[in-house]
Design an enzyme around this catalytic site. Sequence first.
Site, PDB file in Angstrom:
ATOM      1  N   ARG A   1      -3.356  12.658  79.099  1.00 42.03           N
ATOM      2  CA  ARG A   1      -2.572  13.864  79.281  1.00 42.03           C
ATOM      3  C   ARG A   1      -3.509  15.016  79.598  1.00 42.03           C
ATOM      4  O   ARG A   1      -4.629  15.094  79.076  1.00 42.03           O
ATOM      5  CB  ARG A   1      -1.771  14.209  78.006  1.00 42.03           C
ATOM      6  CG  ARG A   1      -0.448  13.465  77.869  1.00 42.03           C
ATOM      7  CD  ARG A   1       0.532  13.926  78.948  1.00 42.03           C
ATOM      8  NE  ARG A   1       1.839  13.328  78.810  1.00 42.03           N
ATOM      9  CZ  ARG A   1       2.226  12.196  79.374  1.00 42.03           C
ATOM     10  NH1 ARG A   1       1.365  11.504  80.098  1.00 42.03           N
ATOM     11  NH2 ARG A   1       3.448  11.749  79.225  1.00 42.03           N
TER      12      ARG A   1
ATOM     13  N   GLU B   1       0.774  21.501  84.963  1.00 40.07           N
ATOM     14  CA  GLU B   1       1.292  20.659  86.051  1.00 40.07           C
ATOM     15  C   GLU B   1       2.641  21.181  86.547  1.00 40.07           C
ATOM     16  O   GLU B   1       3.438  21.670  85.750  1.00 40.07           O
ATOM     17  CB  GLU B   1       1.427  19.210  85.574  1.00 40.07           C
ATOM     18  CG  GLU B   1       0.087  18.570  85.209  1.00 40.07           C
ATOM     19  CD  GLU B   1       0.217  17.116  84.778  1.00 40.07           C
ATOM     20  OE1 GLU B   1       1.362  16.612  84.675  1.00 40.07           O
ATOM     21  OE2 GLU B   1      -0.811  16.479  84.545  1.00 40.07           O
TER      22      GLU B   1
ATOM     23  N   HIS C   1      -0.839  12.970  88.866  1.00 37.91           N
ATOM     24  CA  HIS C   1      -0.095  12.391  87.739  1.00 37.91           C
ATOM     25  C   HIS C   1       0.846  11.285  88.220  1.00 37.91           C
ATOM     26  O   HIS C   1       2.028  11.244  87.872  1.00 37.91           O
ATOM     27  CB  HIS C   1       0.696  13.461  86.974  1.00 37.91           C
ATOM     28  CG  HIS C   1       0.967  13.061  85.558  1.00 37.91           C
ATOM     29  ND1 HIS C   1       1.106  13.975  84.532  1.00 37.91           N
ATOM     30  CD2 HIS C   1       1.136  11.840  84.973  1.00 37.91           C
ATOM     31  CE1 HIS C   1       1.351  13.352  83.393  1.00 37.91           C
ATOM     32  NE2 HIS C   1       1.374  12.040  83.638  1.00 37.91           N
TER      33      HIS C   1
END
Length: 334
Positions: free
Chosen positions: A248, A277, A301
């Site tokens: 993460r 993000e 991601h």
Amino acid sequence: MPLPTAEHHHIVFLQGSVLQIPQFDLPAPFTYSQTVYPWTSSAEIPDRVRDASIIILSAARVDAAVLSPDVTPHLKLIVMVASGFDCIDLEACRKRGIVVCNCPNSNIEAVSEHAIGMYFAARRKLLDMHLSTRAGKWKEKGSLMFEYLDKDGTPPLTCQDEVAGIIGNGSVGKRIAALARNLGMKVLISDRKASTTADSFRVPFDTVIRQSTVLFVAVPLMDSTRNFISTPEFEAMSSHAVIVNVSRGGTVDEEALVHALRERRISGAATDVFNGEPAGPDTSPLLAEDAKDLNIIATPHLAWLSQRTSVNYGSKLKIAVEAWAAGQPVNVVS
């Protein structure tokens, strides 16, 4: 569209375009209706979930404001179609009795393979080699070998000479460890930073940091893991070290990582996740203009993206909703 009642649920999909949406078989007497949004921005969330009793999402921040009874008066269940759930305010959910479930272990193969791919890209500087070759630099200079030596003038390590440190001994960490061993790497495993004792499977965190030549980060984001790889860790790492983050954003200190690369304390970095993000040059120092010359491999991601992951997510989503409706919720995180 009927509003939710004691026996009728309205399900809202916030990122329906990335999911295989199942047909739910709710136990009698329950019925359901649904609204599927292909994608949802943060600003659109409050209006879209107002009449939902169940929210399905994969990548959206559901904060205390959204979880207010004034905004989501009917909400009873949130299913996170992912392993991580740090984007949801769990404390606000607890206060209202909203159940939160996730879909763990759905992306193990994809994420672990992506991590290994990023390792190779960073260790062998594949992207820069590709761009230089495409730009005609090989033909121009005759050889590019000397541009791809390490800072001490030595060629890059091969897998047989790598010591792979795995931070996080969950399903993804175990899978990365297995792949690394199969490639010929020596593997060291540490659960978390607090780990100071060794056993037959794990070694102390500080030992992993010092001895690893490639460090894979595969831990969830929580208070104990936020920025837990930072300046002290980079200063203790091998100068040959490559760090790969598929966990993460926020687990690795981005400013400290850029500084370590710029000072050539470590050899390279690869990340699929960012502190903010979606990320861009204006939000992450890893993507900033002045970091372009550093050995950083970045992906958006999407380490989870694969056919197998999609099938697993659809199956676990169906089970999560149906089990909750039957009064036996699974994979509950709050």
